[in-house]
Design an enzyme around this catalytic site. Sequence first.
Site, PDB file in Angstrom:
ATOM      1  N   GLY A  19      34.334  37.107  28.840  1.00 35.81           N
ATOM      2  CA  GLY A  19      35.681  36.795  29.306  1.00 35.81           C
ATOM      3  C   GLY A  19      36.742  37.829  29.009  1.00 35.81           C
ATOM      4  N   MET A  99      28.158  35.158  37.433  1.00 32.39           N
ATOM      5  CA  MET A  99      26.849  35.761  37.685  1.00 32.39           C
ATOM      6  C   MET A  99      26.029  35.086  38.776  1.00 32.39           C
ATOM      7  SD  MET A  99      27.012  38.352  35.787  1.00 32.39           S
ATOM      8  CE  MET A  99      25.342  39.004  35.745  1.00 32.39           C
ATOM      9  N   ILE A 102      27.968  33.155  45.655  1.00 29.02           N
ATOM     10  CA  ILE A 102      28.877  32.122  46.157  1.00 29.02           C
ATOM     11  C   ILE A 102      28.409  31.748  47.568  1.00 29.02           C
ATOM     12  CG2 ILE A 102      31.268  31.709  46.880  1.00 29.02           C
ATOM     13  CD1 ILE A 102      31.006  31.966  43.860  1.00 29.02           C
ATOM     14  N   ASN A 116      36.558  39.394  43.347  1.00 28.62           N
ATOM     15  CA  ASN A 116      35.624  39.707  42.259  1.00 28.62           C
ATOM     16  C   ASN A 116      35.914  41.110  41.757  1.00 28.62           C
ATOM     17  OD1 ASN A 116      33.268  39.468  40.573  1.00 28.62           O
ATOM     18  ND2 ASN A 116      32.145  40.741  42.042  1.00 28.62           N
ATOM     19  N   HIS A 118      33.791  44.373  40.086  1.00 28.82           N
ATOM     20  CA  HIS A 118      32.420  44.860  39.909  1.00 28.82           C
ATOM     21  C   HIS A 118      32.481  46.230  39.208  1.00 28.82           C
ATOM     22  CE1 HIS A 118      28.176  45.380  40.735  1.00 28.82           C
ATOM     23  NE2 HIS A 118      28.462  46.626  41.082  1.00 28.82           N
TER      24      HIS A 118
HETATM   25  C1  GRF Z   1      32.515  43.047  34.029  1.00 33.12           C
HETATM   26  O1  GRF Z   1      31.948  44.306  33.744  1.00 33.12           O
HETATM   27  C2  GRF Z   1      32.655  42.834  35.508  1.00 33.12           C
HETATM   28  O2  GRF Z   1      32.832  43.998  36.216  1.00 33.12           O
HETATM   29  C3  GRF Z   1      31.330  42.207  35.876  1.00 33.12           C
HETATM   30  O3  GRF Z   1      30.998  41.400  34.774  1.00 33.12           O
HETATM   31  C4  GRF Z   1      31.618  41.903  33.599  1.00 33.12           C
HETATM   32  C5  GRF Z   1      32.399  40.769  33.002  1.00 33.12           C
HETATM   33  O4  GRF Z   1      32.888  41.060  31.735  1.00 33.12           O
HETATM   34  N1  GRF Z   1      31.451  41.484  37.114  1.00 33.12           N
HETATM   35  P1  GRF Z   1      33.865  40.060  30.991  1.00 33.12           P
HETATM   36  O5  GRF Z   1      33.155  38.732  30.843  1.00 33.12           O
HETATM   37  O6  GRF Z   1      35.124  39.950  31.784  1.00 33.12           O
HETATM   38  O7  GRF Z   1      34.087  40.700  29.646  1.00 33.12           O
END
Ligand code: GRF
Length: 199
Positions: A19, A99, A102, A116, A118
Site C-alpha cells: 500500500g 493483482m 478486472i 492503474n 504499472h
Molecule cells: C507498484 O509497484 C505498482 O506499480 C504495481 O504494484 C506495486 C504496488 O506497490 N502495480 P504498493 O502496494 O503501492 O506499495
Amino acid sequence: MPPAPRSPLRLGILGSGKGSNFRAIADAISMGALDAEVCIVISDVEGAGILALARERKLRAEFVAPGKFKTKLEPEAEARLVALLREAGVDLVVLAGWMRMIKAPLLEAFPRKIINIHPSLLPAFPGLEAWRQALAAGAHETGCTVHYVDSGMDTGEVIAQSRVPVFPSDTPEELHARIQIAEHKLYPAVIGEFAKREL
Ligand code: GRF
C-alpha cells in the site's frame, strides 16, 4: 458553461499489497496537495498492508474474499466490489498494487473511471515484476505508467509516465525502489488532474 468538478473527488482504492502508493495518495490529500477523499479501500488479501494503513487512518477498509480463481475475482466477488464502490459514492477507482484482472461488471460500472499504475514504461514490460523484466532485457531506462484499465493485462490507454534510469549495478530490489519513488509522485499528480475536471 461546463459543470464544475465535484470537489473533493471521491476515490475508491483497490490493492493487494503493502500500500505504499495508497499512502502517497493519502499523504498528498492530508497535506492539501490533492483535492480528493479516500472513501473506501478494498483488498482481496485479508492481511494486506494496505488495509492496515487504511484502518490506521480511520478510513473504511474492506476485505473481499476473491473466490477460487488466482488471476481474477469470482463473479460474486466482483459484484460485491461493484456494490461497495457504488455504495461509497466513488467517482474514480484507483488500482494501487491490485493483482487481479478486472472484468466486465466493474469495467461497465465505471467506464473510463478506473486507473492503474504499472512499474514500467508501457507498452514495455507488462505483467508481473516489470522491474526484473527491465533488468533482464538490459534496459538503460524504465519507469512507471498510469493508464486506464481495460480487460487486458496492462493494455489500457496511457495517461502519464515517469522515467527512471537503470544502473548497471542495480539489483531488482534497488530498481523497484527507485521506480516506486517515481510512482509516489506520479500517481497523486495524475489523480489531481482528474480532480480538476468533471468525471
Ligand atoms: C507498484 O509497484 C505498482 O506499480 C504495481 O504494484 C506495486 C504496488 O506497490 N502495480 P504498493 O502496494 O503501492 O506499495
